[in-house]
Design a protein around this motif. Structure first.
Motif, mmCIF file in Angstrom:
data_model
loop_
_atom_site.group_PDB
_atom_site.id
_atom_site.type_symbol
_atom_site.label_atom_id
_atom_site.label_comp_id
_atom_site.label_asym_id
_atom_site.label_seq_id
_atom_site.Cartn_x
_atom_site.Cartn_y
_atom_site.Cartn_z
ATOM 1 N N SER A 84 8.296 -0.677 -2.160
ATOM 2 C CA SER A 84 7.369 -1.469 -2.983
ATOM 3 C C SER A 84 7.559 -1.222 -4.478
ATOM 4 O O SER A 84 6.787 -1.751 -5.280
ATOM 5 C CB SER A 84 5.922 -1.135 -2.604
ATOM 6 N N TYR A 85 8.575 -0.453 -4.842
ATOM 7 C CA TYR A 85 8.700 -0.035 -6.240
ATOM 8 C C TYR A 85 8.740 -1.218 -7.203
ATOM 9 O O TYR A 85 8.168 -1.154 -8.303
ATOM 10 C CB TYR A 85 9.944 0.845 -6.428
ATOM 11 N N ALA A 86 9.372 -2.299 -6.821
ATOM 12 C CA ALA A 86 9.524 -3.447 -7.730
ATOM 13 C C ALA A 86 8.178 -4.041 -8.141
ATOM 14 O O ALA A 86 8.070 -4.671 -9.196
ATOM 15 C CB ALA A 86 10.381 -4.527 -7.067
ATOM 16 N N TRP A 87 7.135 -3.821 -7.340
ATOM 17 C CA TRP A 87 5.813 -4.394 -7.642
ATOM 18 C C TRP A 87 4.904 -3.393 -8.362
ATOM 19 O O TRP A 87 3.846 -3.770 -8.852
ATOM 20 C CB TRP A 87 5.150 -4.895 -6.361
ATOM 21 N N HIS A 88 5.287 -2.136 -8.411
ATOM 22 C CA HIS A 88 4.566 -1.098 -9.167
ATOM 23 C C HIS A 88 3.077 -1.039 -8.818
ATOM 24 O O HIS A 88 2.230 -0.877 -9.709
ATOM 25 C CB HIS A 88 4.749 -1.296 -10.674
ATOM 26 N N LYS A 89 2.771 -1.180 -7.549
ATOM 27 C CA LYS A 89 1.375 -1.096 -7.119
ATOM 28 C C LYS A 89 1.015 0.358 -6.798
ATOM 29 O O LYS A 89 1.832 1.100 -6.242
ATOM 30 C CB LYS A 89 1.143 -1.976 -5.881
ATOM 31 N N PRO A 90 -0.209 0.793 -7.119
ATOM 32 C CA PRO A 90 -0.638 2.141 -6.720
ATOM 33 C C PRO A 90 -0.623 2.277 -5.197
ATOM 34 O O PRO A 90 -0.922 1.314 -4.474
ATOM 35 C CB PRO A 90 -2.063 2.233 -7.264
ATOM 36 N N VAL A 91 -0.282 3.466 -4.725
ATOM 37 C CA VAL A 91 -0.153 3.708 -3.289
ATOM 38 C C VAL A 91 -1.069 4.860 -2.881
ATOM 39 O O VAL A 91 -1.051 5.931 -3.492
ATOM 40 C CB VAL A 91 1.307 4.050 -2.908
ATOM 41 N N LEU A 92 -1.855 4.614 -1.848
ATOM 42 C CA LEU A 92 -2.724 5.639 -1.262
ATOM 43 C C LEU A 92 -2.122 6.090 0.059
ATOM 44 O O LEU A 92 -1.758 5.259 0.896
ATOM 45 C CB LEU A 92 -4.125 5.060 -1.022
ATOM 46 N N GLY A 93 -2.040 7.398 0.267
ATOM 47 C CA GLY A 93 -1.556 7.932 1.530
ATOM 48 C C GLY A 93 -2.694 8.449 2.378
ATOM 49 O O GLY A 93 -3.407 9.373 1.965
ATOM 50 N N ILE A 94 -2.902 7.844 3.533
ATOM 51 C CA ILE A 94 -3.896 8.322 4.493
ATOM 52 C C ILE A 94 -3.142 9.024 5.610
ATOM 53 O O ILE A 94 -2.282 8.427 6.255
ATOM 54 C CB ILE A 94 -4.754 7.179 5.053
ATOM 55 N N ASN A 95 -3.445 10.281 5.810
ATOM 56 C CA ASN A 95 -2.694 11.088 6.756
ATOM 57 C C ASN A 95 -3.299 11.002 8.142
ATOM 58 O O ASN A 95 -4.469 11.327 8.341
ATOM 59 C CB ASN A 95 -2.659 12.550 6.290
#
Length: 292
Positions: A84-95
């Motif tokens: 998703s790097y090209a869209w530069h959206k924040p990413v949340l990781g739910i474990n």
């Protein structure tokens, strides 16, 4: 620390741990928590097929989402950040398993975190990304991004490789051994740590070069360099591969050159405001525990 906040909290794009249909009950629980707070959940096509639901193309999901969510472990998050790097959206990781270094919000903490999200009690960390390419001897160019590391090694276990390294065009070392790790601070707690490299605070702008089982009478030590340097690597005599974040693999031939630099924009990771990196280190690495 960044004071950046999300512009909108209306749509979240989800990617699930691959080849894990058993994750569906956890996904349904998390989706219910999101939807009960008015957040529309968009599910990537591949993840949707895995659990028997309808989804949308990954690219469209990235465009329409206000932020992205990986449900799985650190590996799922690494893959999502790269893709998703090209869209530069924040990413949340739910474990969905054990506490991770990156995916640090557990299933049980999701509802609390969402309340914090709406009250602004969260942070967005900007993590250094590797922007690199492989220039093949044929002239072809393969571009890649990495959040954790790039590893040059032999395709055959226990076979030696020779990796010649240059920084900003200045040749400085030839590494002979099982391989060479070029890590970001985020990846310093991954393969780099196992190979004897240093733990580096994740918001530091630097690369770590760590040899793997050096076949040398001289002491080959890990090296930390500023992220605005350009690192060039080539191999000779033996077969080699470049592995990106432990997930993508490219064969290297003599004459191929791997170039590594810092990406213009870092990965944007959503975290709990109270998350303390040193507490995570202590919990994951059992630092400070007494042996009695």
């Amino acid at each position: 620390m960044s004071q950046e906040k999300l512009e909108k909290i209306e749509k979240a794009g989800f990617v699930l741990k691959p080849d894990s249909p058993e994750i569906r009950p956890n996904y349904e629980r998390v989706r219910e928590a999101f939807e009960s707070r008015g957040i529309e959940v968009l599910l990537a096509e591949r993840s949707a097929r895995m659990i028997g639901e309808k989804g949308m193309p990954f690219e469209r999901m990235c465009v329409e989402s206000d932020f992205l969510v990986s449900l799985g472990g650190d590996g799922t998050l690494l893959s999502l950040v790269r893709r998703s790097y090209a869209w530069h959206k924040p990413v949340l990781g739910i474990n969905a398993g054990n506490l991770g270094f990156l995916a640090d919000v557990t299933i049980e903490e999701v509802e609390t975190f969402l309340d914090q999200l709406f009250s602004g009690e969260y942070r967005i960390d900007h993590r250094l990304m590797i922007a690199g390419h492989i220039r093949k001897a044929s002239g072809a160019k393969i571009e890649f991004f990495a959040l954790n590391d790039v590893v040059i090694s032999s395709p055959v276990t226990s076979k030696m490789v020779i990796v010649n390294a240059a920084i900003d065009g200045e040749r400085f070392n030839s590494y002979r051994g099982d391989g060479l790790i070029i890590s970001t601070p985020t990846g310093s707690t991954a393969y780099n740590l196992a190979a004897g490299g240093p733990v580096v605070y994740p918001l530091t702008k630097a690369f770590i070069l760590t040899p793997v089982l050096a076949h040398s009478l001289t002491n080959q030590r890990p090296l930390v360099v500023p992220a605005d340097f350009r690192i060039e690597l080539d191999t000779e005599k033996y077969e080699a591969v470049a592995t990106i974040d432990g997930q993508e693999r490219y064969d290297l031939e003599e004459g191929d050159v791997v170039t590594i630099g810092g990406a213009k924009e870092g990965a944007r990771l959503l975290h709990r405001k109270e998350r303390n990196y040193f507490s995570v280190l202590r919990d994951k690495l059992h630092w400070g525990e007494r042996n009695w």
